[in-house]
Scaffold this active site. Structure first.
Site, short mmCIF file in Angstrom:
data_model
loop_
_atom_site.label_atom_id
_atom_site.label_comp_id
_atom_site.label_asym_id
_atom_site.label_seq_id
_atom_site.Cartn_x
_atom_site.Cartn_y
_atom_site.Cartn_z
N TRP A 1 -7.34 3.73 -11.54
CA TRP A 1 -6.43 2.70 -10.96
C TRP A 1 -5.72 2.03 -12.20
O TRP A 1 -4.69 1.00 -11.87
CB TRP A 1 -7.38 1.66 -10.37
CG TRP A 1 -8.01 1.95 -9.18
CD1 TRP A 1 -7.94 3.26 -8.51
CD2 TRP A 1 -8.96 1.21 -8.23
NE1 TRP A 1 -8.56 3.00 -7.41
CE2 TRP A 1 -9.10 1.79 -7.28
CE3 TRP A 1 -9.37 -0.16 -8.39
CZ2 TRP A 1 -10.09 1.41 -6.01
CZ3 TRP A 1 -10.16 -0.69 -7.46
CH2 TRP A 1 -10.60 -0.07 -6.35
N LYS A 2 -5.91 2.39 -13.27
CA LYS A 2 -5.40 1.87 -14.75
C LYS A 2 -5.49 0.36 -14.50
O LYS A 2 -6.67 -0.14 -13.99
CB LYS A 2 -3.99 2.27 -14.79
CG LYS A 2 -3.61 3.67 -14.46
CD LYS A 2 -2.56 4.31 -14.80
CE LYS A 2 -2.14 5.67 -14.42
NZ LYS A 2 -1.10 6.16 -15.45
N GLU B 1 -2.65 6.84 -22.41
CA GLU B 1 -2.34 5.44 -22.50
C GLU B 1 -3.13 4.75 -23.62
O GLU B 1 -2.80 3.96 -24.43
CB GLU B 1 -2.37 4.96 -21.33
CG GLU B 1 -1.08 5.33 -20.28
CD GLU B 1 -1.54 4.99 -18.74
OE1 GLU B 1 -2.44 4.52 -18.39
OE2 GLU B 1 -0.90 5.68 -18.26
N GLY C 1 2.67 9.36 -14.56
CA GLY C 1 3.52 8.11 -14.21
C GLY C 1 4.78 8.28 -14.12
O GLY C 1 5.74 7.34 -13.96
N GLY D 1 -3.38 8.76 -10.95
CA GLY D 1 -3.20 7.59 -11.13
C GLY D 1 -2.44 6.95 -10.08
O GLY D 1 -3.24 6.41 -9.12
N GLY D 2 -1.11 6.85 -9.94
CA GLY D 2 -0.47 5.97 -9.04
C GLY D 2 -0.75 6.18 -7.60
O GLY D 2 -0.94 5.39 -6.79
C1 PEP Z 1 -3.53 9.18 -14.97
O1 PEP Z 1 -3.40 7.97 -15.17
O2 PEP Z 1 -4.35 9.79 -15.52
C2 PEP Z 1 -2.28 9.74 -14.13
C3 PEP Z 1 -2.23 11.12 -14.16
O3 PEP Z 1 -1.38 8.93 -13.54
P1 PEP Z 1 -0.29 9.44 -12.57
O4 PEP Z 1 -0.95 10.22 -11.39
O5 PEP Z 1 0.40 8.18 -12.18
O6 PEP Z 1 0.91 10.38 -13.27
#
Ligand code: PEP
Length: 259
Positions: free
Chosen positions: A17-18, A104, A180, A241-242
């Protein structure tokens, strides 16, 4: 199509979820995902919210097969580390997984290959399953040093972790340029890197151990591209992620992994 390698290792879809959503969102998200994912059989599911939301997530997913993961732990065991959470503290909540060395964290919070190794060892010692992230930048890819970069990151992350602990380690290949950004690595290309990671594991730990480790792909995985990526022989799941912020989109990816 049931993947042959399920005999040896788990398929895992983990949602990162970040720094999104609120503690008050966890119940409705969890109820929706639990309802949708009730019949999922071939795929382990994890949800990794910010640490402040972990107790709420543990409560919501307690009566389900969905595991909860943290996004980080401290590389030290305890003491004067203001603002940090130890592996033991996170584990004590009932958390199962922890993401380690996300790009990140490497980029914005100064995490190094060495701190990633310390965190991975702290996780293992305390019964958490680390999801260790490795990945090359766009510059590194263009310079043709993707494999070298991945090998160095993986080798250092695993330094001092014995073969008998490797079944409880997950590796996520996350090309930084794909996180992302909406740009995904081509499925075959992503598989080639995951295959290299497994080769390294084989050289270091032997074939039996290497085939027992789940290697995930992460980087703009979504409901449209998940099937292609997950059909690859060395891609055993996804770190998402997203697309994990919406339980319906996340569930669509879980369905693709459950094939
Ligand atoms: C992540 O946060 O590990 C990721 C892969 O993000 P996203 O799917 O948004 O690229």
């Amino acid at each position: 199509m049931i993947k042959m390698n399920r005999k040896y290792r788990k398929t895992i879809i983990a949602g990162n979820w970040k720094m999104n959503l609120l503690p008050s969102d966890v119940r409705s998200y969890g109820d929706k995902l639990k309802r949708m994912a009730a019949k999922i059989k071939w795929c382990d599911i994890a949800v990794c919210p910010p640490s402040v939301m972990l107790p709420a997530a543990i409560k919501v997913f307690n009566d389900s097969r969905i595991g909860v993961g943290a996004q980080n732990i401290c590389d030290q065991a305890k003491g004067a580390y203001t603002g940090e959470n130890s592996a033991a503290q996170i584990r004590d909540l009932g958390v199962k997984y922890v993401i380690i060395g996300h790009s990140e964290r490497r980029q914005y919070y100064g995490e190094t290959d060495i701190s990633v190794n310390l965190k991975a060892k702290a996780a293992v010692k305390n019964g958490l399953i680390p999801i260790i992230c490795v990945g090359e930048s766009l510059d590194q890819r263009e310079m043709g040093i993707t494999i070298e970069q991945i090998r160095i990151q993986t080798k250092i992350a695993l330094f001092g972790i014995p073969a008998d602990k490797m079944r409880k380690i997950v590796i996520a290949y996350e090309p930084i340029w794909a996180i992302g950004t909406g740009k995904t690595a081509a499925a075959e290309e992503a598989n080639e890197v995951c295959e290299e990671i497994r080769k390294l594991l084989r050289a270091q730990y032997g074939a039996r151990t290497a085939r027992s480790v789940s290697i995930l792909y992460g980087g703009s995985m979504n409901e449209a591209n998940a099937s292609d990526l997950l059909a690859q022989p060395d891609i055993d799941g996804g770190l998402v992620g997203g697309a994990s912020l919406d339980p319906e989109k996340f569930h669509a990816i879980i369905l693709a992994a459950n094939q």
